[in-house]
Structure formats: C-alpha cells, structure tokens
Design an enzyme around this catalytic site. Sequence first.
Site, PDB file in Angstrom:
ATOM      1  CB  SER A 148      -0.947  -0.037   1.209  1.00 31.42           C
ATOM      2  OG  SER A 148      -1.869   1.034   1.161  1.00 31.42           O
ATOM      3  CG  HIS A 155      -4.056  -0.692  -1.094  1.00 30.71           C
ATOM      4  ND1 HIS A 155      -4.050  -0.487   0.265  1.00 30.71           N
ATOM      5  CD2 HIS A 155      -4.537  -1.950  -1.266  1.00 30.71           C
ATOM      6  CE1 HIS A 155      -4.505  -1.555   0.891  1.00 30.71           C
ATOM      7  NE2 HIS A 155      -4.804  -2.469  -0.028  1.00 30.71           N
ATOM      8  CG  ASP A 210      -5.891  -5.106   2.194  1.00 28.45           C
ATOM      9  OD1 ASP A 210      -6.451  -6.183   2.478  1.00 28.45           O
ATOM     10  OD2 ASP A 210      -5.794  -4.684   1.032  1.00 28.45           O
TER      11      ASP A 210
END
Length: 336
Positions: free
Chosen positions: A14, A41, A132
Amino acid sequence: MSASFDHVVVIGASAGGIHALLELSAALPPSFPAPVCITQHVGSNPSLLPDLLRYRGPNHAMHAVDGQRLTKGTLHIAPPDCHMLLQDGVLRLRHGPKENHARPAIDPLFRSAAASCGRRVIGVVLTGMMDDGTAGLKAIKDCGGTAIVQDPTSAAEPEMPRSALDNVAVDHCVPLAEIGPLLQRLVNRPAPDAAAIPQAVLQEVAINHGEGTMENLQRIATPSTLTCPDCGGSLWEVNEARPLRYRCHTGHAFGALSLARVQKDAAEHALYSGMRALREREMLLRRVAAIASDSGDGAQAAAATAEADRLQAQARTLRELAEEVPATITLDDAAA
C-alpha cells in the site's frame, strides 16, 4: 495449479509500495521460476506500475486479464478498481465489494491463492497503512503456505507489516533488501505435498466470487451491533480469535484498523454535515430577523436573532467536536 511451476508468490503493498516493489522486482533474477501476483493499492486511479516494473526489473510485468493463466517469470498486477483472485491457476478479476475500503485489496488475492494453491503459496506483506493483507496472510498460513513480512523498520509505512506480525505466525520478517534473495531460495525448493484447505477459507473465497454470500457469512461469522460504513448493512464479526475483523452481507470486509479509520471519516463527515445544516438555518433566521426589523416587527426580529445565536453556538460546538475526532487508531488501541 499448473504443473509447470512448484510455487506461486503473492505480494501486497500500500502506501510506499511503489518504491518497495521497484526495489524488489530489481532484486529478482531473470526468468524467475515462479509466477508472481501483486496487489498494490491504487483504487480506481490509472496505473503505470507494470511499465515501471518492466523498466526496473528483468522479468515481464503486466496488468492481469480475466481468465489469464499464470506464467512463471511474470509479474501479474491487479488492475485499477478490480480485485484479483486466483482460481486453479487462472486469474479472475472482480469488481466486487471493497475490502478494507480498498479495491483492489490484498486479502482477496492472498485468500484465493491459499485456497487454490495451499502449501505452494508464498505470501509477502510490504509497506502500507492499516491492516489489509493480515487476514489474507493468515489464510495462507492456515493452508500451509509461507508468510513473509517486510521488517517494519525498513518500511516507509510500518502499520501494515506490524499488523501482520501481531496477528500471524510469520515465517520470515526481513528488511526489504533481503526479500528478493529469500524468495529466490524459497521458490527453488521442491513443491510441497497438497494439504486440506480449511472450510472457512473456502467460504470466504466463495464470498469474494459473489457466491452464496449470506449463507457463507452465517457459517463463518456472528452478527454484531455495528453497521457497515460502505453500505449501511449489519456487520458480522468473523469467528476467529485474531485478527479481529468484520463482514457485511453484501460482501464488504474490514479489519479492525480499517474499520476504525472509515468510522472516523464517517463521524467527521456527519459532524461537518450537521454543522453546515445549523449554519444554513442560522443564516436564514438572520435574514428573517433583518426583514422583520426593517418592517418594524421588533418581537419577531428579536426571536429570530435569539434562535440564530443559539444555532451559531451549536454549530461551534459541532466544529470543536469534529476537530477532536482522533486522526487514527493505533495497533495498541486495537488490542486494548
């Protein structure tokens, strides 16, 4: 899984992930003997990540195509606004509900790879914020795969690696510079024997494919008193000790950190919306007071002004409350 390779590598990143992926791809040898699947992401934003990775590293990189078979020595990258899933050696793209308020999200890739490939999966969690990748990495471990986490001290954003370390029995926690050589050693091992896949992992993969969402949710989770910030439906708490996470009946999913972050944003939005409504009513009443004063109706002017002053004070209170909403929740807060 195709017999042409013994392992598959899945990587999630991310915030700070572009730099980390560039460094990692450059560290992999040419003709890497396993397929690599990457979720970074990017939301719905256009992405040049495949071009960047092809330029920086010796292996081919491309956005995944629905129905494409995995190819060793290729970096398969989740395209914008699509979850990338693995099913029997074939990549599937789904514009499904967001997980951890992200699409593409890391957990669906990791979880589907674990269900499809079992002990052959090597999962890697890189730099990023929130959590995540934690639940997906746990699924990989539950299916007998190997879990690698970037050392948080070498991560641009340590929160995502820390969450994985706090909730998963990780096999390797190493600095970014050591992940490439480690992967090379791991993929050169003989393929492990197949093992049974836990039913809970299969049920969550079915949810990611949009199959029997409610029926599968009832088997893996218990209703909670919380509501989904994405759709307003009821949230169910997943039946596992760690990590703490939630799903709704439409398919949205959240780890505790991700849910707290979205709840914070929703609370702030509600407070500012309330402040706006109060200020608009205040402005209307002050206009009423002005007209009443001009027409000689002092009583109505005074009443409207008094009400406007009360609304002004209420709006000020809401603004103070909005400014006091915590910026984030920490891992220590989540564990408390």
